[in-house]
Design a protein around this motif. Structure first.
Motif, PDB file in Angstrom:
ATOM      1  N   ILE A 136       0.854  -1.186   0.000  1.00 44.32           N
ATOM      2  CA  ILE A 136       0.000   0.000   0.000  1.00 44.32           C
ATOM      3  C   ILE A 136       0.889   1.234   0.000  1.00 44.32           C
ATOM      4  CG2 ILE A 136      -1.901  -1.165   1.181  1.00 44.32           C
ATOM      5  CD1 ILE A 136      -1.121   0.357   3.746  1.00 44.32           C
ATOM      6  N   ASN A 137       0.396   2.320  -0.590  1.00 42.52           N
ATOM      7  CA  ASN A 137       1.177   3.554  -0.567  1.00 42.52           C
ATOM      8  C   ASN A 137       0.912   4.310   0.738  1.00 42.52           C
ATOM      9  OD1 ASN A 137      -1.177   5.074  -0.870  1.00 42.52           O
ATOM     10  ND2 ASN A 137      -0.926   5.299  -3.084  1.00 42.52           N
ATOM     11  N   ILE A 138       1.514   5.445   0.876  1.00 38.59           N
ATOM     12  CA  ILE A 138       1.397   6.221   2.123  1.00 38.59           C
ATOM     13  C   ILE A 138      -0.068   6.549   2.447  1.00 38.59           C
ATOM     14  CG2 ILE A 138       1.930   8.457   3.196  1.00 38.59           C
ATOM     15  CD1 ILE A 138       4.616   8.348   1.791  1.00 38.59           C
ATOM     16  N   ASP A 139      -0.884   6.745   1.431  1.00 32.16           N
ATOM     17  CA  ASP A 139      -2.298   7.072   1.628  1.00 32.16           C
ATOM     18  C   ASP A 139      -3.154   5.843   1.878  1.00 32.16           C
ATOM     19  OD1 ASP A 139      -1.726   9.778   1.168  1.00 32.16           O
ATOM     20  OD2 ASP A 139      -1.887   9.486  -1.002  1.00 32.16           O
ATOM     21  N   GLY A 140      -2.563   4.645   1.817  1.00 26.34           N
ATOM     22  CA  GLY A 140      -3.298   3.415   2.067  1.00 26.34           C
ATOM     23  C   GLY A 140      -3.903   2.786   0.828  1.00 26.34           C
ATOM     24  N   PHE A 191      -6.981   0.621   1.498  1.00 25.67           N
ATOM     25  CA  PHE A 191      -6.982  -0.418   2.526  1.00 25.67           C
ATOM     26  C   PHE A 191      -7.674   0.097   3.780  1.00 25.67           C
ATOM     27  CE2 PHE A 191      -5.051  -2.693   6.101  1.00 25.67           C
ATOM     28  CZ  PHE A 191      -5.277  -4.009   5.719  1.00 25.67           C
ATOM     29  N   PHE A 192      -7.504   1.383   4.069  1.00 22.71           N
ATOM     30  CA  PHE A 192      -8.082   1.974   5.279  1.00 22.71           C
ATOM     31  C   PHE A 192      -9.607   2.088   5.222  1.00 22.71           C
ATOM     32  CE2 PHE A 192      -3.734   4.036   5.269  1.00 22.71           C
ATOM     33  CZ  PHE A 192      -3.205   3.142   6.186  1.00 22.71           C
ATOM     34  N   ILE A 229      -1.297   0.890  11.467  1.00 24.45           N
ATOM     35  CA  ILE A 229      -0.813   0.720  10.089  1.00 24.45           C
ATOM     36  C   ILE A 229      -0.469   2.085   9.491  1.00 24.45           C
ATOM     37  CG2 ILE A 229      -1.443  -0.041   7.759  1.00 24.45           C
ATOM     38  CD1 ILE A 229      -3.065  -2.282   9.092  1.00 24.45           C
ATOM     39  N   ARG A 230      -1.315   3.087   9.752  1.00 22.49           N
ATOM     40  CA  ARG A 230      -0.994   4.449   9.277  1.00 22.49           C
ATOM     41  C   ARG A 230       0.331   4.913   9.881  1.00 22.49           C
ATOM     42  NH1 ARG A 230      -5.365   6.860   6.657  1.00 22.49           N
ATOM     43  NH2 ARG A 230      -7.380   6.177   7.420  1.00 22.49           N
ATOM     44  N   ASP A 231       0.527   4.619  11.171  1.00 21.17           N
ATOM     45  CA  ASP A 231       1.770   5.030  11.828  1.00 21.17           C
ATOM     46  C   ASP A 231       2.991   4.375  11.186  1.00 21.17           C
ATOM     47  OD1 ASP A 231       0.348   6.650  13.542  1.00 21.17           O
ATOM     48  OD2 ASP A 231       0.495   5.295  15.270  1.00 21.17           O
ATOM     49  N   VAL A 232       2.859   3.124  10.730  1.00 18.39           N
ATOM     50  CA  VAL A 232       3.973   2.453  10.047  1.00 18.39           C
ATOM     51  C   VAL A 232       4.255   3.166   8.721  1.00 18.39           C
ATOM     52  CG1 VAL A 232       4.728   0.311   8.920  1.00 18.39           C
ATOM     53  CG2 VAL A 232       3.611   0.204  11.152  1.00 18.39           C
ATOM     54  N   THR A 233       3.203   3.506   7.971  1.00 21.71           N
ATOM     55  CA  THR A 233       3.406   4.176   6.672  1.00 21.71           C
ATOM     56  C   THR A 233       3.994   5.572   6.839  1.00 21.71           C
ATOM     57  OG1 THR A 233       1.166   5.098   6.582  1.00 21.71           O
ATOM     58  CG2 THR A 233       1.514   2.921   5.576  1.00 21.71           C
TER      59      THR A 233
END
Length: 193
Positions: A3-7, A36-37, A61-65
């Protein structure tokens, strides 16, 4: 899955697509290009994934990206077609550039069902085992074991505390001592088999 930074889902490998179809995703389910979000068990039409989406921590998951968290993982169970399937979900940052700038995340789904079944069997076995004390007081003459105020044969002491059963036999030394008349059979290897 990448997934990219935006999910937004960029790619899914064939084993993940196969796993998704095995648990009930329709073969024509649009995967790439969706967020994905934004996925929920309702949006994919699979109530069997309720537990997954309840346990999934989207902020992690957002924090990982975004580089705020180094990784994220959790285990979940999917009940499908009368079977329980365990999956390990792991999320790692996707570093592509030389500057190691995070470009998104890699989300890995691994079938860990056989390992969870072994774990459950071990837990059941441990739940039924009773730890024995480090020292067991045993009579030097009759071999009875003292417990509390009483004494009992070592066989029943152990059978009551462990998942074992004793059977009786007689060793060659005891045959010689107790039944000398019959002990000559022990000296003839052809007869003792």
């Amino acid at each position: 899955m990448i997934i990219n930074i935006d999910g937004i889902i960029d790619r899914m490998n064939d084993p993940l697509v196969t796993m998704a179809e095995r648990i009930g995703f329709p073969p024509n389910f649009k995967r790439q290009g969706i967020s994905f979000f934004d996925l929920t068990s309702q949006s994919v039409g699979l109530t069997s994934l309720d537990h997954f989406f309840q346990e999934l921590n989207m902020p992690s998951i957002r924090d990982v990206t975004q580089g705020k968290q180094s990784d994220y993982s959790f285990e979940y169970v999917i009940r499908w077609m009368g079977q329980e399937n365990w999956v390990l979900c792991e999320v790692l940052p996707l570093l592509i550039s030389k500057e190691k700038q995070i470009q998104g995340a890699i989300i890995s789904f691994s079938d860990i069902t056989k390992f969870k079944r072994r774990e459950q069997l071990l837990e059941q076995a441990l739940a039924h085992s009773v730890p024995l004390p480090g020292h067991i007081p045993i009579c030097a003459v009759c071999k009875y074991v003292r417990h509390g105020e009483g004494w009992e044969p070592v066989e029943s002491y152990l059978e009551n505390r462990l998942p074992i059963e004793f059977t009786h036999d007689i060793c060659p030394d005891c045959i010689r001592r107790l039944y000398p008349k019959y002990s000559s059979i022990l000296d003839n290897p052809e007869l003792s088999e």
